[in-house]
Every structure is written in structure tokens, then in C-alpha cells.
Design a protein around this motif. Structure first.
Motif, short mmCIF file in Angstrom:
data_model
loop_
_atom_site.label_atom_id
_atom_site.label_comp_id
_atom_site.label_asym_id
_atom_site.label_seq_id
_atom_site.Cartn_x
_atom_site.Cartn_y
_atom_site.Cartn_z
N ALA A 178 24.89 12.15 20.24
CA ALA A 178 25.29 12.01 19.16
C ALA A 178 25.00 13.67 18.91
O ALA A 178 25.59 14.86 18.21
CB ALA A 178 24.66 11.13 17.92
N ILE A 179 23.95 13.34 19.16
CA ILE A 179 22.55 15.07 19.05
C ILE A 179 23.21 16.53 19.92
O ILE A 179 23.57 17.23 19.65
CB ILE A 179 21.44 14.69 18.82
CG1 ILE A 179 20.04 15.65 18.68
CG2 ILE A 179 21.30 14.42 20.66
CD1 ILE A 179 20.76 15.97 16.36
N ASN A 180 23.95 15.12 20.98
CA ASN A 180 23.94 16.77 22.44
C ASN A 180 25.65 17.32 21.13
O ASN A 180 25.68 18.64 21.04
CB ASN A 180 24.88 15.94 23.02
CG ASN A 180 24.84 16.81 23.97
OD1 ASN A 180 24.46 18.64 23.95
ND2 ASN A 180 25.83 16.64 25.14
N ALA A 181 26.21 16.30 20.38
CA ALA A 181 27.31 17.33 19.78
C ALA A 181 27.03 17.82 18.65
O ALA A 181 27.37 18.82 18.47
CB ALA A 181 28.67 15.75 19.51
N LYS A 182 25.70 17.80 17.70
CA LYS A 182 25.08 18.18 16.70
C LYS A 182 25.16 19.78 16.98
O LYS A 182 25.10 20.56 16.54
CB LYS A 182 24.11 17.20 16.45
CG LYS A 182 23.38 18.36 15.26
CD LYS A 182 24.65 17.86 13.73
CE LYS A 182 25.01 16.40 13.43
NZ LYS A 182 25.70 16.51 12.42
N VAL A 183 24.33 19.72 18.47
CA VAL A 183 23.38 21.33 18.99
C VAL A 183 25.02 22.10 19.12
O VAL A 183 25.55 22.26 20.44
CB VAL A 183 22.53 20.29 19.77
CG1 VAL A 183 22.45 22.36 19.95
CG2 VAL A 183 21.64 19.69 19.05
N THR A 184 25.04 22.97 18.16
CA THR A 184 26.64 23.82 18.79
C THR A 184 26.16 25.10 19.08
O THR A 184 26.43 26.05 19.37
CB THR A 184 27.56 23.74 17.54
OG1 THR A 184 26.75 24.77 16.54
CG2 THR A 184 28.06 22.68 17.62
N ARG A 185 24.72 25.85 18.12
CA ARG A 185 24.82 26.73 18.44
C ARG A 185 22.94 27.17 19.91
O ARG A 185 22.53 26.32 19.61
CB ARG A 185 23.97 27.60 17.27
CG ARG A 185 25.13 27.25 16.28
CD ARG A 185 24.67 28.56 15.24
NE ARG A 185 23.31 28.30 14.82
CZ ARG A 185 23.14 29.01 13.56
NH1 ARG A 185 23.79 29.69 13.10
NH2 ARG A 185 22.34 28.97 13.08
N ILE A 186 23.45 27.34 20.60
CA ILE A 186 22.13 27.92 22.18
C ILE A 186 22.66 29.82 21.97
O ILE A 186 23.85 30.04 23.26
CB ILE A 186 22.87 27.26 23.37
CG1 ILE A 186 22.81 25.55 22.72
CG2 ILE A 186 21.87 27.17 23.92
CD1 ILE A 186 23.32 24.84 23.56
N GLY A 187 21.20 29.90 21.94
CA GLY A 187 21.06 31.22 22.46
C GLY A 187 19.60 32.03 23.06
O GLY A 187 19.02 30.60 23.12
N ASP A 188 19.51 33.09 22.32
CA ASP A 188 18.36 33.26 23.19
C ASP A 188 17.14 33.75 21.64
O ASP A 188 16.07 34.03 21.87
CB ASP A 188 18.23 34.68 23.92
CG ASP A 188 18.98 35.55 23.23
OD1 ASP A 188 19.16 35.64 22.41
OD2 ASP A 188 19.55 37.24 23.40
N GLY A 189 17.59 32.90 21.25
CA GLY A 189 16.86 33.35 19.96
C GLY A 189 16.80 34.73 19.55
O GLY A 189 16.27 35.26 18.08
N SER A 190 17.75 36.18 19.78
CA SER A 190 17.57 37.09 19.32
C SER A 190 18.51 37.67 17.67
O SER A 190 18.47 37.81 16.90
CB SER A 190 19.20 38.25 19.90
OG SER A 190 19.79 37.69 20.33
#
Length: 441
Positions: free
Chosen positions: A303-315
Motif C-alpha cells: 500500500a505504501i509502495n503504491a502511495k509513493v509516486t514521486r522519487i527524485g534527487d530533492g532538487s
């Protein structure tokens, strides 16, 4: 001849006038040397003024870029290009303002470049010019005097970070926080009393049960309340630590049988300040989103894996560095409670650490706070005696299991209220440091 010009031999031998001749001959180079010195001092003065102006240009440029990236006024997916362009414009203006009247004597425009590499903004300014030298022309040394200089400034941007707080609100988090309170509470609580008079040590929050109300009436703080208070301290800290607008997003997700959304990930951190996690305990009602009956990690992690859709370098805000904070006692249970059919039966077990791997493989950092499940002392309440024996047997294996779930180095253990608050703060500090490393050039 001597008769006609009687003084000529004396004049020829007289050396007294040579001093004036020598001085006259030496005066020109002496004046030139003094003049060159004056020109040199003037050049130093010009360069000092321009060096100061160049420093002002680079400092203005990097702060302008930082502020633009922070506010992102045009809501661009990546505001870097606009930020650096504005930084150059304002940096050059700062150069002119600080150079002032010196530009009338030595007109020049520096070369100013502003770049962003990961989380670092850098500005470089160089200038070179010449001005006419009157003394140099007199001496035929040089008609112009050259000056040049440079300046460089850089700063490390803070990074955009998302926090997903997974909080175990199952029945086992209904233990009193302190060990002393656990003993005294068990003597007060009549829930599930067995034939020998042994009470239940859990402050169950089920309809018709008395444990939760007794804990509140006697001022006994439960672990879930301690965690709730620590979460509020964490939110307060995040609010004060932001150096970029909307730098942090936080979401709060209690779980029992399923994951429930108390507050979805938001940059409005005030939205979390009204949440009391005691309101998300297992209440023995399977119709609520979190369900009832067990601690189901196998439902939580997908469930939480589906919730996290934005993954980046923080820029940028659109490319945050994601962190999942798991706060739990580490004991799972496959049991369910269904309003229509009742319990499926206790099936205590350890977390399967392979459930955590899909998140880590995607670049999501999992930080675990382990709140140890206190072994239940005998004589056990015979109504739950078998479960107590199984749980006590699992407890020694919990820490390693949770460490295997956590990202390397992201594991904390805490039991008391102070320890839990300290651990959550440490998790936040570690996450923000890691976020900067992710975005570093």
C-alpha cells in the motif's frame, strides 16, 4: 688665444655645474618612476573596488538563484534556468552598484556565470580592463595599465523531502509505555479476566471493554499516545527547519490490518498537528479503513509502495527525496476481526523483511523505529496464554528482522517517552542529511 679669452681654461676645468646637469638628466626617469608608483597605487585602488564589486555580484547571484528556486514563482517543473538567468541579471546590477564611480574611470562589464549542479549553486565572476597611463607614455613603457580579478561563491541548497510515517496502531501499541505502569495497569484492567483472576495487560479500545477508559482515567500513558506526542514534536521540528518554501511534505498512515490515511502527504504541515493517533487504535470494528484484528505488514508495504509516486534527487518540489518512517513493535499477526463472523484466530509472526525490498529498490529509504514488545510475565492470562508464549518466543528475533527491513544505517530502538521522541528527531536529522547527500554534485 689665452690672451683674448683669459677665463676659458678655468671654465674648461670647472666641475661645479655638473650637478645641475646630472639632476636635469635624472629628473625625467625619477619623475617617471614616481609616476609609475602612483599609477600602481591607483591600479590597486581600482582593483580593490572591482574585487569588492565582483564579490557582491557572486553573492547576490547565488542568493537570488536560491530564493527563486525556493519560491518557484512560475511553478516550473525545473526552475533552474529561470533562476540562473535572473541571478546573472541581479548579480551584474550588484557589480555596477558596488563599483560606483570607478566605472567612469575604468568602464568594464564582468563576465558572470551561474550554474547549478545537483544541490549546489555556484557563481563565478571575472573582469579585466585597462586604463591610460600618462606617466607610462612619458617613459615609453606602456600607454595603458591592466587590471583583472575574479570572484567565486557557492552555496548548498536544502532539498525537498517527503516523509511517509507508518505508525503501528494495533492492539499491542495499547500497552502502557512505562514498565511500572504495565504492571499496575494489569491489576486494574478486568478485560478478559481468566478464572484465576489474571487480567489483560492491553488497554483494548473495543466497544464494551474497559481497558482504554481505565488507562485514561488513571493517567496511564499508552505507547500509541507516546508515539503520537513524539510525532507532533517531529512535525514542529520540520516546520522550523524549512529553508525552502514547501520544502517538506509529510503524510501520516496508521495501520492495523490495513493502512489508513490520517493525512496524505502534504506540505501543509499544520494539517498533522490535529491528529491524535489514539483515535486510530484498533477499536474492534472491521468496517473502518484500518480494519481490525491483527498487524498485517503484508498489506502495509504494498500500500505504501503504491502511495509513493514521486522519487527524485530533492532538487525541486516535483523531485523530492522520499523517506518511509516505520514505527512499530515488530510483531505481526495474521488474525482478522470481521464484524459478521468474528476472529480468525491469533497467528503471531515476524515481519517478512522481503516486503521492504520493492521500496528500497525504487530508491525509497526506509527508516525504522523499533519500540520493543515487552515480554509478558507469567502467570499468563489463560484466555490469551498461547499467544503470549508465541509472542515471547518471537521477541528476540524482532530487532534483526526490522534491521533487514530498514535501509542500511536507518534503524533506531526506543522504549521510554524520552527515548521515542529523541529517536524520531534523530531519524529526521539523519533523513535530511541523507537528502543533501543524494542531491550533492
Amino acid at each position: 688665444m689665452a690672451g683674448r679669452f683669459p677665463r676659458l681654461p678655468g671654465l674648461r676645468n670647472d666641475r661645479g655645474g655638473n650637478v645641475l646637469v646630472i639632476f636635469a638628466l635624472a629628473a625625467v626617469p625619477l619623475i617617471g618612476i614616481v609616476g609609475v608608483g602612483i599609477e600602481y597605487i591607483r591600479g590597486i585602488s581600482y582593483r580593490a573596488r572591482f574585487d569588492k564589486a565582483a564579490d557582491a555580484a557572486t553573492i547576490t547571484a547565488i542568493t537570488t538563484a536560491r530564493d527563486y528556486i525556493s519560491t518557484n514563482p512560475k511553478n516550473e517543473a525545473d526552475p533552474t534556468q529561470s533562476a540562473t538567468a535572473l541571478a546573472v541579471t541581479r548579480g551584474l546590477a550588484a557589480f555596477r552598484a558596488n563599483a560606483g564611480s570607478t566605472l567612469a574611470s575604468v568602464p568594464l562589464t564582468p563576465t558572470l556565470t551561474v550554474t547549478r549542479t545537483g544541490g549546489v549553486v555556484t557563481a563565478n565572476a571575472t573582469y579585466s580592463a585597462s586604463y591610460p597611463s600618462a606617466f607610462g607614455r612619458v617613459l615609453s613603457i606602456a600607454s595603458d595599465m591592466a587590471i583583472s580579478g575574479k570572484s567565486a561563491s557557492s552555496l548548498t541548497l536544502s532539498n525537498y523531502t517527503d516523509f511517509y510515517l507508518l505508525v503501528d496502531t494495533s492492539g499491542s501499541m495499547g500497552f502502557p509505555t512505562s514498565q511500572a505502569a504495565q504492571v499496575s495497569f494489569a491489576k486494574l484492567n478486568p478485560d478478559m479476566k481468566d478464572s484465576n483472576g489474571n487480567n489483560c495487560a492491553f488497554a483494548c479500545h473495543f466497544s464494551g471493554w474497559q481497558g482504554y477508559g481505565l488507562a485514561k482515567a488513571n493517567g496511564i500513558e499508552l505507547r500509541i499516545k507516546t508515539v503520537s506526542n513524539a510525532v507532533q514534536q517531529l512535525v514542529a521540528k520540520a516546520k522550523t527547519r524549512q529553508t525552502l518554501i514547501n520544502q517538506y511534505r509529510m503524510g501520516l498512515y496508521p495501520f492495523v490490518s490495513f493502512m489508513e490515511t490520517a493525512v496524505d502527504a502534504t506540505n501543509n504541515l499544520d494539517a498533522l498537528t490535529t491528529i491524535d493517533l489514539e483515535n486510530y487504535m484498533d477499536i474492534g470494528n472491521s468496517s473502518v479503513p484500518r480494519g481490525s484484528g491483527g498487524t498485517h505488514y503484508e498489506n502495509l508495504f504494498p500500500a505504501i509502495n503504491a502511495k509513493v509516486t514521486r522519487i527524485g534527487d530533492g532538487s525541486t518540489a516535483a523531485k523530492p527525496v522520499p523517506f518511509v518512517f516505520l514505527i512499530t513493535d515488530g510483531i505481526g499477526n495474521n488474525q482478522y476481526w470481521y464484524n459478521s463472523t468474528g476472529w480468525t484466530g491469533s497467528q503471531a509472526k515476524l515481519l517478512d523483511a522481503t516486503l521492504c525490498k520493492p521500496l528500497k529498490d525504487r530508491g525509497i529509504t526506509i527508516s525504522v523505529l523499533y519500540i520493543p514488545y515487552v515480554p509478558l510475565a507469567s502467570p499468563y492470562n489463560t484466555n490469551v496464554g498461547y499467544e503470549n508464549i508465541v509472542v515471547n518466543g518471537l521477541i528476540p528475533s524482532v530487532p534483526l528482522t526490522l534491521q533487514n527491513c530498514a535501509s542500511p544505517g536507518f534503524f533506531q530502538t526506543a522504549s521510554t517517552a524520552t527515548q521515542i521522541e529523541t529517536a524520531l528527531n534523530a531519524m529526521f536529522d539523519q533523513a535530511t542529511r541523507q537528502a543533501r547527500l543524494v542531491a550533492a554534485p
